[in-house]
Design a protein around this motif. Structure first.
Motif, PDB file in Angstrom:
ATOM      1  N   TRP A 131      33.165  11.662  15.398  1.00 57.97           N
ATOM      2  CA  TRP A 131      34.328  12.130  16.540  1.00 57.97           C
ATOM      3  C   TRP A 131      34.705  12.721  17.584  1.00 57.97           C
ATOM      4  O   TRP A 131      35.732  12.395  18.576  1.00 57.97           O
ATOM      5  CB  TRP A 131      35.524  11.113  15.919  1.00 57.97           C
ATOM      6  CG  TRP A 131      35.773  10.005  15.305  1.00 57.97           C
ATOM      7  CD1 TRP A 131      34.904   9.837  14.382  1.00 57.97           C
ATOM      8  CD2 TRP A 131      35.995   8.938  15.291  1.00 57.97           C
ATOM      9  NE1 TRP A 131      35.171   8.604  13.332  1.00 57.97           N
ATOM     10  CE2 TRP A 131      35.936   7.697  14.902  1.00 57.97           C
ATOM     11  CE3 TRP A 131      36.629   8.722  17.073  1.00 57.97           C
ATOM     12  CZ2 TRP A 131      36.228   6.522  15.171  1.00 57.97           C
ATOM     13  CZ3 TRP A 131      36.331   7.300  17.850  1.00 57.97           C
ATOM     14  CH2 TRP A 131      36.627   6.832  16.281  1.00 57.97           C
ATOM     15  N   ARG A 132      34.518  14.617  17.148  1.00 56.23           N
ATOM     16  CA  ARG A 132      34.761  15.965  18.364  1.00 56.23           C
ATOM     17  C   ARG A 132      33.868  14.984  19.513  1.00 56.23           C
ATOM     18  O   ARG A 132      34.971  15.168  20.759  1.00 56.23           O
ATOM     19  CB  ARG A 132      34.610  16.547  17.387  1.00 56.23           C
ATOM     20  CG  ARG A 132      35.226  17.803  18.137  1.00 56.23           C
ATOM     21  CD  ARG A 132      34.249  18.791  17.424  1.00 56.23           C
ATOM     22  NE  ARG A 132      34.786  19.241  16.341  1.00 56.23           N
ATOM     23  CZ  ARG A 132      34.897  19.253  14.904  1.00 56.23           C
ATOM     24  NH1 ARG A 132      33.752  19.852  14.940  1.00 56.23           N
ATOM     25  NH2 ARG A 132      35.500  19.785  14.508  1.00 56.23           N
ATOM     26  N   PHE A 133      32.496  14.471  19.587  1.00 55.56           N
ATOM     27  CA  PHE A 133      32.601  14.432  20.820  1.00 55.56           C
ATOM     28  C   PHE A 133      32.456  13.561  20.949  1.00 55.56           C
ATOM     29  O   PHE A 133      32.815  13.369  22.732  1.00 55.56           O
ATOM     30  CB  PHE A 133      30.319  13.937  19.943  1.00 55.56           C
ATOM     31  CG  PHE A 133      29.620  13.641  21.203  1.00 55.56           C
ATOM     32  CD1 PHE A 133      29.350  14.095  21.974  1.00 55.56           C
ATOM     33  CD2 PHE A 133      29.584  11.904  21.061  1.00 55.56           C
ATOM     34  CE1 PHE A 133      28.874  13.672  23.469  1.00 55.56           C
ATOM     35  CE2 PHE A 133      28.497  11.800  22.570  1.00 55.56           C
ATOM     36  CZ  PHE A 133      28.530  12.820  23.256  1.00 55.56           C
ATOM     37  N   LEU A 134      32.710  12.390  20.782  1.00 57.86           N
ATOM     38  CA  LEU A 134      33.173  11.017  21.118  1.00 57.86           C
ATOM     39  C   LEU A 134      34.761  11.304  22.387  1.00 57.86           C
ATOM     40  O   LEU A 134      34.770  11.161  23.122  1.00 57.86           O
ATOM     41  CB  LEU A 134      33.369   9.981  20.218  1.00 57.86           C
ATOM     42  CG  LEU A 134      32.268   8.700  19.964  1.00 57.86           C
ATOM     43  CD1 LEU A 134      32.837   8.480  19.217  1.00 57.86           C
ATOM     44  CD2 LEU A 134      31.249   8.647  21.001  1.00 57.86           C
ATOM     45  N   LEU A 135      35.783  12.596  21.637  1.00 56.57           N
ATOM     46  CA  LEU A 135      36.595  12.621  22.232  1.00 56.57           C
ATOM     47  C   LEU A 135      36.532  13.566  23.229  1.00 56.57           C
ATOM     48  O   LEU A 135      37.399  13.069  24.097  1.00 56.57           O
ATOM     49  CB  LEU A 135      38.022  13.121  21.444  1.00 56.57           C
ATOM     50  CG  LEU A 135      38.056  11.858  19.801  1.00 56.57           C
ATOM     51  CD1 LEU A 135      39.235  13.141  18.547  1.00 56.57           C
ATOM     52  CD2 LEU A 135      39.770  11.295  21.059  1.00 56.57           C
ATOM     53  N   LYS A 136      35.612  13.947  22.940  1.00 53.38           N
ATOM     54  CA  LYS A 136      35.473  15.238  23.823  1.00 53.38           C
ATOM     55  C   LYS A 136      34.858  14.899  25.024  1.00 53.38           C
ATOM     56  O   LYS A 136      34.879  15.051  26.616  1.00 53.38           O
ATOM     57  CB  LYS A 136      34.382  16.442  23.802  1.00 53.38           C
ATOM     58  CG  LYS A 136      35.370  17.315  22.654  1.00 53.38           C
ATOM     59  CD  LYS A 136      34.346  18.377  22.194  1.00 53.38           C
ATOM     60  CE  LYS A 136      35.079  19.659  21.354  1.00 53.38           C
ATOM     61  NZ  LYS A 136      34.320  20.617  21.290  1.00 53.38           N
ATOM     62  N   ALA A 137      33.697  13.946  25.088  1.00 52.86           N
ATOM     63  CA  ALA A 137      33.062  13.247  25.693  1.00 52.86           C
ATOM     64  C   ALA A 137      34.370  12.186  26.739  1.00 52.86           C
ATOM     65  O   ALA A 137      34.266  11.975  28.460  1.00 52.86           O
ATOM     66  CB  ALA A 137      31.993  11.892  25.026  1.00 52.86           C
ATOM     67  N   VAL A 138      35.641  11.250  26.515  1.00 50.85           N
ATOM     68  CA  VAL A 138      36.230  10.659  26.716  1.00 50.85           C
ATOM     69  C   VAL A 138      36.971  11.225  27.973  1.00 50.85           C
ATOM     70  O   VAL A 138      37.555  10.760  28.902  1.00 50.85           O
ATOM     71  CB  VAL A 138      37.041   9.975  25.684  1.00 50.85           C
ATOM     72  CG1 VAL A 138      38.125   8.863  26.351  1.00 50.85           C
ATOM     73  CG2 VAL A 138      36.074   8.639  24.648  1.00 50.85           C
ATOM     74  N   ILE A 139      36.995  12.225  27.155  1.00 51.28           N
ATOM     75  CA  ILE A 139      38.342  13.828  27.748  1.00 51.28           C
ATOM     76  C   ILE A 139      37.097  13.972  29.578  1.00 51.28           C
ATOM     77  O   ILE A 139      37.972  13.726  30.277  1.00 51.28           O
ATOM     78  CB  ILE A 139      38.498  14.840  27.319  1.00 51.28           C
ATOM     79  CG1 ILE A 139      39.679  14.190  25.921  1.00 51.28           C
ATOM     80  CG2 ILE A 139      39.072  15.835  27.698  1.00 51.28           C
ATOM     81  CD1 ILE A 139      39.896  15.144  25.579  1.00 51.28           C
ATOM     82  N   LYS A 194      28.155  16.428  35.902  1.00 45.48           N
ATOM     83  CA  LYS A 194      28.030  16.885  34.647  1.00 45.48           C
ATOM     84  C   LYS A 194      28.850  16.496  33.251  1.00 45.48           C
ATOM     85  O   LYS A 194      28.057  17.355  32.505  1.00 45.48           O
ATOM     86  CB  LYS A 194      29.253  18.328  35.146  1.00 45.48           C
ATOM     87  CG  LYS A 194      29.267  19.057  34.160  1.00 45.48           C
ATOM     88  CD  LYS A 194      30.377  20.703  34.706  1.00 45.48           C
ATOM     89  CE  LYS A 194      30.080  21.471  33.956  1.00 45.48           C
ATOM     90  NZ  LYS A 194      30.865  22.653  34.335  1.00 45.48           N
ATOM     91  N   ALA A 195      29.113  14.915  33.554  1.00 43.83           N
ATOM     92  CA  ALA A 195      29.712  14.883  32.132  1.00 43.83           C
ATOM     93  C   ALA A 195      28.623  13.864  31.323  1.00 43.83           C
ATOM     94  O   ALA A 195      29.158  13.601  30.190  1.00 43.83           O
ATOM     95  CB  ALA A 195      31.077  13.378  33.512  1.00 43.83           C
ATOM     96  N   ALA A 196      27.603  13.648  32.687  1.00 39.98           N
ATOM     97  CA  ALA A 196      26.848  13.007  32.066  1.00 39.98           C
ATOM     98  C   ALA A 196      26.283  13.786  30.710  1.00 39.98           C
ATOM     99  O   ALA A 196      25.677  12.795  30.601  1.00 39.98           O
ATOM    100  CB  ALA A 196      26.199  11.565  33.070  1.00 39.98           C
ATOM    101  N   GLU A 197      25.759  14.882  31.319  1.00 36.25           N
ATOM    102  CA  GLU A 197      24.865  15.409  30.974  1.00 36.25           C
ATOM    103  C   GLU A 197      25.003  16.098  29.497  1.00 36.25           C
ATOM    104  O   GLU A 197      24.613  16.736  28.628  1.00 36.25           O
ATOM    105  CB  GLU A 197      24.722  16.729  32.306  1.00 36.25           C
ATOM    106  CG  GLU A 197      23.824  16.097  33.192  1.00 36.25           C
ATOM    107  CD  GLU A 197      23.648  17.506  34.147  1.00 36.25           C
ATOM    108  OE1 GLU A 197      23.776  18.705  33.770  1.00 36.25           O
ATOM    109  OE2 GLU A 197      22.563  17.554  35.075  1.00 36.25           O
ATOM    110  N   TYR A 198      26.907  16.412  29.768  1.00 31.65           N
ATOM    111  CA  TYR A 198      27.423  16.793  28.274  1.00 31.65           C
ATOM    112  C   TYR A 198      26.732  15.027  27.421  1.00 31.65           C
ATOM    113  O   TYR A 198      26.897  15.757  26.005  1.00 31.65           O
ATOM    114  CB  TYR A 198      29.036  16.897  28.823  1.00 31.65           C
ATOM    115  CG  TYR A 198      29.501  17.271  27.227  1.00 31.65           C
ATOM    116  CD1 TYR A 198      29.590  18.304  27.004  1.00 31.65           C
ATOM    117  CD2 TYR A 198      30.241  16.145  26.714  1.00 31.65           C
ATOM    118  CE1 TYR A 198      29.975  18.387  25.292  1.00 31.65           C
ATOM    119  CE2 TYR A 198      31.015  16.136  25.422  1.00 31.65           C
ATOM    120  CZ  TYR A 198      31.087  17.394  24.583  1.00 31.65           C
ATOM    121  OH  TYR A 198      31.441  17.116  23.564  1.00 31.65           O
TER     122      TYR A 198
END
Length: 87
Positions: free
Chosen positions: A13-21, A46-50
Motif C-alpha cells: 500500500w505504501r508503494f501504491l500510494l507513492k506511485a499514485v502521487i 521519471k514516475a514510470a521508472e519509480y
C-alpha cells in the motif's frame, strides 16, 4: 506469521500510494501552461521508472502485473509503456 503478512500489506500500500502521487504530479507537470512537451515527458518517464523499480522490489507477481499493464496502450501514456516494457 500474522505480523509478516501485515508488514507486506503495508509495504504494498505504501508503494501504491507513492506511485499514485508521482503519477498525479507528473500529469500536473505535463499539463502546466508554459511547460514544454519534453518536460512533461521527462516527468512521466521519471514516475514510470519509480513504478518499474517498485514492482521489481515487490516481486514476481507485481512484475507480471507491470508486464500485463505495459501492453495496454489504450490505458497508459507512451512513457509508462516504454519503461514498463523493460520488466
Amino acid at each position: 506469521g500474522q505480523g509478516s503478512a501485515f508488514r507486506r500489506t503495508i509495504e504494498v500500500w505504501r508503494f501504491l500510494l507513492k506511485a499514485v502521487i508521482k503519477v498525479v504530479k507528473a500529469g500536473k507537470v505535463a499539463s502546466k501552461p508554459g511547460m514544454s512537451e519534453a518536460d512533461g515527458s521527462a516527468a512521466k518517464t521519471k514516475a514510470a521508472e519509480y513504478i518499474r523499480d517498485g514492482l521489481l522490489l515487490l516481486g514476481p507477481t507485481f512484475i507480471k502485473l507491470g508486464q500485463v499493464v505495459s501492453t495496454r496502450t489504450d490505458v497508459l501514456d507512451k512513457e509508462y509503456i516504454e519503461v514498463l516494457r523493460s520488466l
